[in-house]
Design an enzyme around this catalytic site. Sequence first.
Site, PDB file in Angstrom:
ATOM      1  N   GLY A  53       1.105  -0.916   0.364  1.00  0.00           N
ATOM      2  CA  GLY A  53      -0.094   0.174   0.099  1.00  0.00           C
ATOM      3  C   GLY A  53       0.967   1.275  -0.323  1.00  0.00           C
ATOM      4  O   GLY A  53       2.073   1.014   0.309  1.00  0.00           O
ATOM      5  N   GLN A  75       2.801   9.904   1.492  1.00  0.00           N
ATOM      6  CA  GLN A  75       4.334   9.306   1.678  1.00  0.00           C
ATOM      7  C   GLN A  75       5.210   9.990   0.355  1.00  0.00           C
ATOM      8  O   GLN A  75       6.919   9.524   0.234  1.00  0.00           O
ATOM      9  CB  GLN A  75       4.076   7.792   1.467  1.00  0.00           C
ATOM     10  CG  GLN A  75       3.115   6.768   2.789  1.00  0.00           C
ATOM     11  CD  GLN A  75       3.114   5.830   3.042  1.00  0.00           C
ATOM     12  OE1 GLN A  75       1.816   5.021   2.122  1.00  0.00           O
ATOM     13  NE2 GLN A  75       4.299   5.128   3.351  1.00  0.00           N
ATOM     14  N   CYS A  83       5.496  -0.463   7.721  1.00  0.00           N
ATOM     15  CA  CYS A  83       5.129   0.741   6.386  1.00  0.00           C
ATOM     16  C   CYS A  83       6.500   1.103   5.667  1.00  0.00           C
ATOM     17  O   CYS A  83       7.846   1.338   5.932  1.00  0.00           O
ATOM     18  CB  CYS A  83       4.825   1.873   7.281  1.00  0.00           C
ATOM     19  SG  CYS A  83       4.734   3.623   6.532  1.00  0.00           S
ATOM     20  N   LEU A  84       6.215   1.481   4.159  1.00  0.00           N
ATOM     21  CA  LEU A  84       7.002   2.045   3.887  1.00  0.00           C
ATOM     22  C   LEU A  84       7.686   3.414   4.410  1.00  0.00           C
ATOM     23  O   LEU A  84       9.621   3.706   3.660  1.00  0.00           O
ATOM     24  CB  LEU A  84       7.315   1.892   2.265  1.00  0.00           C
ATOM     25  CG  LEU A  84       6.203   0.511   0.965  1.00  0.00           C
ATOM     26  CD1 LEU A  84       6.551   1.429  -0.070  1.00  0.00           C
ATOM     27  CD2 LEU A  84       7.369  -0.229   1.404  1.00  0.00           C
ATOM     28  N   HIS A 100      -4.726   1.894   7.369  1.00  0.00           N
ATOM     29  CA  HIS A 100      -3.216   1.948   7.285  1.00  0.00           C
ATOM     30  C   HIS A 100      -3.405   2.963   6.625  1.00  0.00           C
ATOM     31  O   HIS A 100      -2.626   4.315   7.165  1.00  0.00           O
ATOM     32  CB  HIS A 100      -2.634   0.997   7.079  1.00  0.00           C
ATOM     33  CG  HIS A 100      -1.157   1.438   7.855  1.00  0.00           C
ATOM     34  ND1 HIS A 100      -0.221   0.799   7.999  1.00  0.00           N
ATOM     35  CD2 HIS A 100      -0.102   2.342   6.589  1.00  0.00           C
ATOM     36  CE1 HIS A 100       1.170   1.312   8.091  1.00  0.00           C
ATOM     37  NE2 HIS A 100       0.921   1.658   6.617  1.00  0.00           N
ATOM     38  N   GLU A 101      -3.882   2.877   5.186  1.00  0.00           N
ATOM     39  CA  GLU A 101      -3.532   4.078   4.668  1.00  0.00           C
ATOM     40  C   GLU A 101      -3.962   5.890   4.589  1.00  0.00           C
ATOM     41  O   GLU A 101      -3.754   6.149   4.057  1.00  0.00           O
ATOM     42  CB  GLU A 101      -3.705   3.118   3.179  1.00  0.00           C
ATOM     43  CG  GLU A 101      -2.895   2.470   2.384  1.00  0.00           C
ATOM     44  CD  GLU A 101      -1.776   2.440   2.937  1.00  0.00           C
ATOM     45  OE1 GLU A 101      -1.165   3.521   2.646  1.00  0.00           O
ATOM     46  OE2 GLU A 101      -0.874   1.846   3.322  1.00  0.00           O
ATOM     47  N   HIS A 110      -2.755   7.788   7.165  1.00  0.00           N
ATOM     48  CA  HIS A 110      -1.649   8.347   6.144  1.00  0.00           C
ATOM     49  C   HIS A 110      -1.791   9.457   5.975  1.00  0.00           C
ATOM     50  O   HIS A 110      -1.696  10.878   6.108  1.00  0.00           O
ATOM     51  CB  HIS A 110      -0.756   7.459   5.617  1.00  0.00           C
ATOM     52  CG  HIS A 110      -0.301   6.704   5.682  1.00  0.00           C
ATOM     53  ND1 HIS A 110       1.092   7.388   6.714  1.00  0.00           N
ATOM     54  CD2 HIS A 110      -0.065   5.337   5.454  1.00  0.00           C
ATOM     55  CE1 HIS A 110       1.912   6.185   6.176  1.00  0.00           C
ATOM     56  NE2 HIS A 110       1.345   5.449   6.276  1.00  0.00           N
TER      57      HIS A 110
HETATM   58 NI    NI Z   1       2.515   2.795   6.030  1.00  0.00          NI
END
Ligand code: NI
Length: 167
Positions: free
Chosen positions: A46, A51, A91-92, A133-134, A137
């Site tokens: 995701g 991000q 998470c990236l 989660h997204e 963000h």
């Molecule tokens: Ni993330």
Amino acid sequence: MAILKILQYPDERLHKIAKKVEQVTDDTRRLIRDMAETMYAAPGVGLAATQVDVHLQLFVADVSETHNQLRVFINPEILALGGEEESEEGCLSVPGIYEKVTRAEKVTVRALDENGQPFTLEAEGFLAVCIQHEIDHLRGKVFVEHLSQLKQMRIRAKLKKRMREIL
Ligand code: NI
């Protein structure tokens, strides 16, 4: 297409609140393609626009094992949440950190697709976790902020130490 730079926690820009996409245009679709390419290359499941330092309400996800089921969510709204489940998240923007977070087990979300068409999706399991989660963000929240202050401090220290090792 292009690989975009992913902001790394604790970058302040990860706390910006995303604005609604007013109109889904070719520019939006270009951003979606670049975000998808960036997510697959990472690799991740995701990626929210926040991000990649674009503060619009938009994210991409693909939780399939075959990595060929891209889902696009523009202006996502949570209509319903149900149940509770604890699962490990990464998470990236927080590389190498995996921690258990408690979230709703099921989520009903309404959003626009890449053509600006509205859809409603009922998700559960890993996809439900990913969607929450997204959306976090887009609200300026990184998953580690669900953890205790002490754990957050330890994670920041660990990431700083690793950054020094790389440089
Ligand atoms: Ni993330």
